[in-house]
Design an enzyme around this catalytic site. Structure first.
Site, PDB file in Angstrom:
ATOM      1  N   ASP A  71     -25.430 -51.505 -19.123  1.00  0.00           N
ATOM      2  CA  ASP A  71     -26.669 -51.139 -19.422  1.00  0.00           C
ATOM      3  C   ASP A  71     -26.839 -50.795 -20.966  1.00  0.00           C
ATOM      4  O   ASP A  71     -26.832 -49.481 -21.360  1.00  0.00           O
ATOM      5  CB  ASP A  71     -26.975 -49.889 -18.725  1.00  0.00           C
ATOM      6  CG  ASP A  71     -28.311 -49.607 -18.080  1.00  0.00           C
ATOM      7  OD1 ASP A  71     -29.190 -50.427 -18.180  1.00  0.00           O
ATOM      8  OD2 ASP A  71     -28.721 -48.306 -17.972  1.00  0.00           O
ATOM      9  N   ARG A  79     -24.708 -48.095 -24.267  1.00  0.00           N
ATOM     10  CA  ARG A  79     -23.423 -47.354 -23.706  1.00  0.00           C
ATOM     11  C   ARG A  79     -22.400 -48.258 -24.946  1.00  0.00           C
ATOM     12  O   ARG A  79     -21.509 -47.525 -25.130  1.00  0.00           O
ATOM     13  CB  ARG A  79     -23.082 -48.519 -22.469  1.00  0.00           C
ATOM     14  CG  ARG A  79     -24.149 -48.235 -21.452  1.00  0.00           C
ATOM     15  CD  ARG A  79     -24.122 -46.827 -20.980  1.00  0.00           C
ATOM     16  NE  ARG A  79     -25.189 -46.400 -20.038  1.00  0.00           N
ATOM     17  CZ  ARG A  79     -26.275 -45.774 -20.202  1.00  0.00           C
ATOM     18  NH1 ARG A  79     -26.559 -45.217 -21.444  1.00  0.00           N
ATOM     19  NH2 ARG A  79     -27.170 -45.598 -19.019  1.00  0.00           N
ATOM     20  N   ARG A 141     -38.358 -46.883 -23.744  1.00  0.00           N
ATOM     21  CA  ARG A 141     -37.562 -47.898 -23.394  1.00  0.00           C
ATOM     22  C   ARG A 141     -38.432 -49.174 -22.888  1.00  0.00           C
ATOM     23  O   ARG A 141     -37.939 -50.373 -22.827  1.00  0.00           O
ATOM     24  CB  ARG A 141     -36.881 -47.632 -22.104  1.00  0.00           C
ATOM     25  CG  ARG A 141     -35.872 -46.344 -22.268  1.00  0.00           C
ATOM     26  CD  ARG A 141     -35.497 -46.064 -20.920  1.00  0.00           C
ATOM     27  NE  ARG A 141     -34.566 -46.785 -20.085  1.00  0.00           N
ATOM     28  CZ  ARG A 141     -34.176 -46.617 -18.785  1.00  0.00           C
ATOM     29  NH1 ARG A 141     -34.727 -45.477 -18.010  1.00  0.00           N
ATOM     30  NH2 ARG A 141     -33.556 -47.504 -18.337  1.00  0.00           N
ATOM     31  N   LYS A 171     -36.077 -55.415 -15.594  1.00  0.00           N
ATOM     32  CA  LYS A 171     -36.168 -54.300 -14.698  1.00  0.00           C
ATOM     33  C   LYS A 171     -37.554 -53.422 -15.355  1.00  0.00           C
ATOM     34  O   LYS A 171     -37.842 -53.581 -16.460  1.00  0.00           O
ATOM     35  CB  LYS A 171     -34.860 -53.294 -15.008  1.00  0.00           C
ATOM     36  CG  LYS A 171     -34.739 -52.662 -16.253  1.00  0.00           C
ATOM     37  CD  LYS A 171     -33.054 -52.218 -16.354  1.00  0.00           C
ATOM     38  CE  LYS A 171     -33.097 -51.481 -17.838  1.00  0.00           C
ATOM     39  NZ  LYS A 171     -31.568 -51.079 -18.006  1.00  0.00           N
ATOM     40  N   HIS A 172     -37.820 -52.609 -14.314  1.00  0.00           N
ATOM     41  CA  HIS A 172     -37.554 -52.264 -12.961  1.00  0.00           C
ATOM     42  C   HIS A 172     -38.462 -52.566 -12.212  1.00  0.00           C
ATOM     43  O   HIS A 172     -39.526 -52.001 -11.897  1.00  0.00           O
ATOM     44  CB  HIS A 172     -37.169 -50.522 -12.797  1.00  0.00           C
ATOM     45  CG  HIS A 172     -36.422 -49.908 -14.011  1.00  0.00           C
ATOM     46  ND1 HIS A 172     -36.814 -49.717 -15.265  1.00  0.00           N
ATOM     47  CD2 HIS A 172     -35.062 -49.567 -13.886  1.00  0.00           C
ATOM     48  CE1 HIS A 172     -35.814 -49.246 -15.737  1.00  0.00           C
ATOM     49  NE2 HIS A 172     -34.738 -49.040 -15.095  1.00  0.00           N
ATOM     50  N   HIS A 184     -34.077 -40.930 -10.482  1.00  0.00           N
ATOM     51  CA  HIS A 184     -32.852 -40.190 -10.463  1.00  0.00           C
ATOM     52  C   HIS A 184     -33.102 -39.137  -9.427  1.00  0.00           C
ATOM     53  O   HIS A 184     -31.974 -38.538  -8.855  1.00  0.00           O
ATOM     54  CB  HIS A 184     -32.339 -39.841 -11.624  1.00  0.00           C
ATOM     55  CG  HIS A 184     -31.728 -40.882 -12.949  1.00  0.00           C
ATOM     56  ND1 HIS A 184     -32.751 -41.568 -13.389  1.00  0.00           N
ATOM     57  CD2 HIS A 184     -30.688 -41.605 -12.700  1.00  0.00           C
ATOM     58  CE1 HIS A 184     -32.021 -42.538 -14.346  1.00  0.00           C
ATOM     59  NE2 HIS A 184     -30.963 -42.578 -13.852  1.00  0.00           N
ATOM     60  N   ASP A 256     -30.924 -51.058  -8.848  1.00  0.00           N
ATOM     61  CA  ASP A 256     -30.829 -49.897  -9.640  1.00  0.00           C
ATOM     62  C   ASP A 256     -29.695 -48.976  -8.999  1.00  0.00           C
ATOM     63  O   ASP A 256     -29.457 -49.255  -7.952  1.00  0.00           O
ATOM     64  CB  ASP A 256     -31.897 -49.008 -10.020  1.00  0.00           C
ATOM     65  CG  ASP A 256     -32.159 -48.420 -11.401  1.00  0.00           C
ATOM     66  OD1 ASP A 256     -30.943 -48.099 -11.790  1.00  0.00           O
ATOM     67  OD2 ASP A 256     -32.924 -47.860 -11.879  1.00  0.00           O
TER      68      ASP A 256
END
Length: 505
Positions: A71, A79, A141, A171-172, A184, A256
């Site tokens: 990601d 990351r 983002r 995405k998404h 989440h 996801d």
């Protein structure tokens, strides 16, 4: 139907687990030899680029065609550079610069870094149109709130990334921008009517498909105009009818994180995985929070049991496995290319820093000599709690890079629990007889930041305000600087400006 080796192999192919450690654990090695086709890396797996290269080489000793996903959006969601902070700004800064050539160049540069590290699948870019400024999970983002701008930069980002032999992922789907809930923790609702969805949220995904994006990631979103009952990840009308048939996407549909509460809450991790594959998903991403072998085995066995019991057709599972294998073949025959373009450590500063500089916007409201700073300042950074997609310890802010340019700079960082009246008064005392720089991040979403900002400006109208989140009011402070990003490189660009660095002016 029996639980035979072929059925187990098919189910193994569609599970993309995460794992703990900086090297592959024994269970990952063993299962790669048994048919596991892909894994997902998280920041817990990453120390340095060379270490990641060693890790991915070890994975390929077991399966030379393994898909290694990450990601790595750049900017706030990184990351590969989680320890030191991103040397590239995120999507919103690129949208503000609005130079598709720059976006493509930056994505290609990132792709080359990923390829050198042995990563061949990047779960980026976010193709979401951030039409709701209160969105708690997309924000910076996204390339922006204009669907045409988001579409052209999504296409450019995909071109750049895939030119390096790394599969990109839009995405998404079908668009997480117009939501106010973090998936989440719950199920975000997209209430837009069908016509508006096509005009806004879906436009960047059409552009991504037309550009030849290799993968699309689902969003755990309830979109009643498309399916009033099931979240998009588990919805055949969304994944098959819309994405496959109407938009014509032939690549890999990846979920996801399947352990996220929006889908695992009502159905469990295994149950949600079965429903996702039945709906049209080809790969199940898991392991952000549940990284053990038992979770991966549980998903595999749930899929196998669903086929045996007739709740999932073997043809649909075989189709998913085929698409995953074709993607793996594309990554091995296309690249990755490491021979062209800039070389060096993660991020070529000239590209990332140039992009961050171009995203800066300055509003002067005073002719006082406060900018560039006449002396080392006191910097107060108001740090909100971030969503789970953003590593909480990833460096950001202005104080650290400014201290390198203006030795003697001091820094206070306040969070919601610490931003008391006494703490604000202590900041004012520390800044007495010195310039004051106030750094905020998404202040419009956090009342405590707005309160602290008012308190500080009431006492120090000559303060410089640096806004590192989504832009809010530009009429605050003697000088207001909007970075349109919170990555380390955005703070570096702002620090140069504050210090009067000639490279920026």
């Amino acid at each position: 139907m029996k639980r035979g080796p072929e059925l187990l192999r098919l189910a193994e192919t569609v599970v993309f687990p995460g794992f703990e450690g900086k090297s592959p654990p024994d269970w990952i090695r063993r299962r790669l030899g048994e048919g596991l086709a892909g894994v997902v890396l998280f920041s817990r797996n990453i120390a340095t680029p060379s270490q990641v290269a060693d890790l991915t080489a070890a994975l390929r000793e077991e399966n030379p065609q393994v898909l290694v996903g990450i990601d790595e959006e750049s900017g706030e969601v990184t990351r590969l550079e989680a320890v030191g902070g991103s040397t590239r700004p995120g999507n919103f800064a690129l949208g503000v610069a609005d130079d598709v050539g720059l976006t493509e160049e930056l994505a290609a540069d990132l792709g080359r870094d990923l390829a050198r590290a042995g990563v061949n699948l990047n779960f980026a870019p976010s193709a979401d149109v951030n039409s709701n400024p209160d969105n708690p999970v997309i924000g910076l983002r996204s390339f922006g709130a204009d669907p045409d701008l988001v579409a052209r930069h999504t296409a450019a980002w995909i071109r750049g990334m895939q030119s390096a032999g790394v599969a990109a992922c839009a995405k998404h789907f079908p668009g997480h921008g117009d939501t106010s809930v973090d998936s989440h923790h719950g199920v975000p609702l997209v209430a837009a009517p069908l016509g508006e969805l096509h005009d806004m949220a879906l436009r960047p995904f059409r552009a991504a498909v037309e550009q030849g994006v290799r993968t699309v990631m689902t969003g755990h979103l309830l979109v009643p105009a498309l399916d009033p009952a099931m979240p998009a990840t588990l919805s055949r009308p969304v994944l098959h009818d819309l994405l496959r048939v109407e938009l014509g996407f032939e690549g890999v549909i990846v979920t996801d994180g399947i352990e996220m509460a929006a889908v695992s809450g009502p159905y469990g991790i295994g149950g949600a995985s079965v429903l996702a594959v039945a709906a049209g998903a080809d790969a199940i991403c898991v392991g952000g929070e549940h990284a053990g072998e038992e979770t991966a085995i549980g998903i595999r066995d749930a899929i196998v049991d669903a086929v045996i019991e007739g709740r999932l057709s073997e043809e649909r599972l075989a189709d998913a496995s085929r698409r995953v294998c074709e993607l793996a073949l594309w990554t091995t025959t296309t690249g990755p290319s490491t021979s062209s373009g800039p070389s060096g450590g993660p991020g070529t500063p000239s590209i990332g820093l140039a992009a961050a500089r171009r995203a800066l916007r300055i509003t002067r409201r005073s002719s006082a000599a406060v900018f560039p700073l006449p002396a080392p300042p006191h910097v107060v950074e108001l740090a909100p709690e971030m969503n789970l997609a953003i590593e909480k310890d990833t460096p950001w802010g202005v104080g650290e890079p400014l201290g390198k340019l203006l030795p003697g700079t001091t820094v206070t960082r306040l969070t919601a629990p610490t931003a008391t009246g006494g703490a604000v008064e202590a900041v004012l005392a520390a800044a007495a007889e010195r310039p004051l720089v106030i750094v905020v991040r998404d202040a419009h979403r956090h009342p405590w930041q707005a309160d602290a900002l008012r308190h500080l400006l009431a006492a120090r109208a000559d303060a410089v305000v640096v806004e590192m989140g989504l832009p809010g009011r530009s009429d605050l402070g003697a000088v207001h600087i909007a970075t349109h990003g919170a990555a380390r490189v955005c703070g570096q660009a702002a620090a140069e400006l504050l210090a009067g660095d000639t490279a920026t002016t």
